[in-house]
Design a protein around this motif. Structure first.
Motif, PDB file in Angstrom:
ATOM      1  N   ALA A  60      -0.979   0.270   1.222  1.00  0.00           N
ATOM      2  CA  ALA A  60      -2.239   0.823   0.737  1.00  0.00           C
ATOM      3  C   ALA A  60      -2.418   0.418  -0.712  1.00  0.00           C
ATOM      4  O   ALA A  60      -1.450   0.209  -1.434  1.00  0.00           O
ATOM      5  N   ASN A  61      -3.630   0.342  -1.117  1.00  0.00           N
ATOM      6  CA  ASN A  61      -3.932   0.018  -2.502  1.00  0.00           C
ATOM      7  C   ASN A  61      -4.264   1.331  -3.215  1.00  0.00           C
ATOM      8  O   ASN A  61      -5.407   1.738  -3.289  1.00  0.00           O
ATOM      9  N   PHE A  62      -3.220   1.995  -3.693  1.00  0.00           N
ATOM     10  CA  PHE A  62      -3.410   3.276  -4.360  1.00  0.00           C
ATOM     11  C   PHE A  62      -4.067   3.065  -5.718  1.00  0.00           C
ATOM     12  O   PHE A  62      -3.627   2.209  -6.500  1.00  0.00           O
ATOM     13  N   PRO A  63      -5.079   3.868  -6.018  1.00  0.00           N
ATOM     14  CA  PRO A  63      -5.700   3.751  -7.348  1.00  0.00           C
ATOM     15  C   PRO A  63      -4.775   4.269  -8.460  1.00  0.00           C
ATOM     16  O   PRO A  63      -4.833   3.787  -9.580  1.00  0.00           O
ATOM     17  N   ASP A  64      -3.924   5.213  -8.111  1.00  0.00           N
ATOM     18  CA  ASP A  64      -3.007   5.783  -9.100  1.00  0.00           C
ATOM     19  C   ASP A  64      -1.805   4.856  -9.284  1.00  0.00           C
ATOM     20  O   ASP A  64      -1.094   4.556  -8.311  1.00  0.00           O
ATOM     21  N   PRO A  65      -1.551   4.389 -10.493  1.00  0.00           N
ATOM     22  CA  PRO A  65      -0.423   3.474 -10.729  1.00  0.00           C
ATOM     23  C   PRO A  65       0.942   4.055 -10.324  1.00  0.00           C
ATOM     24  O   PRO A  65       1.809   3.330  -9.853  1.00  0.00           O
ATOM     25  N   ALA A  66       1.130   5.351 -10.489  1.00  0.00           N
ATOM     26  CA  ALA A  66       2.412   5.975 -10.121  1.00  0.00           C
ATOM     27  C   ALA A  66       2.614   5.922  -8.603  1.00  0.00           C
ATOM     28  O   ALA A  66       3.716   5.645  -8.128  1.00  0.00           O
ATOM     29  N   ASP A  67       1.555   6.197  -7.848  1.00  0.00           N
ATOM     30  CA  ASP A  67       1.647   6.116  -6.387  1.00  0.00           C
ATOM     31  C   ASP A  67       1.925   4.685  -5.938  1.00  0.00           C
ATOM     32  O   ASP A  67       2.731   4.437  -5.044  1.00  0.00           O
ATOM     33  N   GLU A  72       5.700   0.514  -3.980  1.00  0.00           N
ATOM     34  CA  GLU A  72       6.337  -0.782  -4.213  1.00  0.00           C
ATOM     35  C   GLU A  72       7.852  -0.650  -4.292  1.00  0.00           C
ATOM     36  O   GLU A  72       8.582  -1.501  -3.782  1.00  0.00           O
ATOM     37  N   GLU A  73       8.327   0.412  -4.915  1.00  0.00           N
ATOM     38  CA  GLU A  73       9.774   0.648  -4.999  1.00  0.00           C
ATOM     39  C   GLU A  73      10.354   0.913  -3.609  1.00  0.00           C
ATOM     40  O   GLU A  73      11.415   0.405  -3.262  1.00  0.00           O
TER      41      GLU A  73
END
Length: 144
Positions: A60-67, A72-73
């Protein structure tokens, strides 16, 4: 989840029952270990398929960088695990070749029988317990 480098968890695994006076690495034992290795390989391949499906479904392309970073991790860890399993599949394939060439079950260093129980615990083992122990001692001395 078991560590791909150290153990495996086969469903419906039945230990080999040795008979008195039975020759080491006879055809029955070879069939047993071939089935064991093939089942292990099949389980690892199923994990690869599940990972591909999971990554496709969960991407998913989460708008929130932390998500996005968390996802990605997670994917990175999963891919590292699959890479170790890919290497293990290659080792299993090499072991299956050894079974075909009559070299399976004998220590690469000293030539003695590795043993049924050790091979069931570690089907891709190429060293007997004594040689593996010496190998680990040498490694510990070198690396500290």
């Amino acid at each position: 989840m078991p560590d791909a480098n150290n153990s495996f968890a086969l469903r419906d695994f039945t230990p080999y029952e040795e008979k008195d006076g039975e020759e080491y690495m006879n055809p029955e034992q070879k069939v047993h270990f071939r089935a064991l290795l093939m089942a292990w390989r099949r389980e690892l391949m199923e994990e690869v398929d599940r990972t591909v499906t999971h990554m496709k479904d969960e991407a998913a392309n989460f708008p929130d960088p932390a998500d996005r970073a968390s996802q990605e991790e997670e994917f990175s860890l999963e891919l590292r695990t699959r890479d170790r399993e890919r290497k293990l599949i290659k080792k299993i394939d090499k072991t299956l070749e050894l079974l075909e060439t009559e070299d399976y079950g004998y220590c690469d260093a000293c030539g003695v029988e590795i043993g049924i129980r050790r091979l069931e615990a570690r089907p891709t083992a190429t060293l007997c317990v004594d040689c593996k122990t010496l190998d680990e001692i040498k490694e510990k001395q070198i690396l500290g």
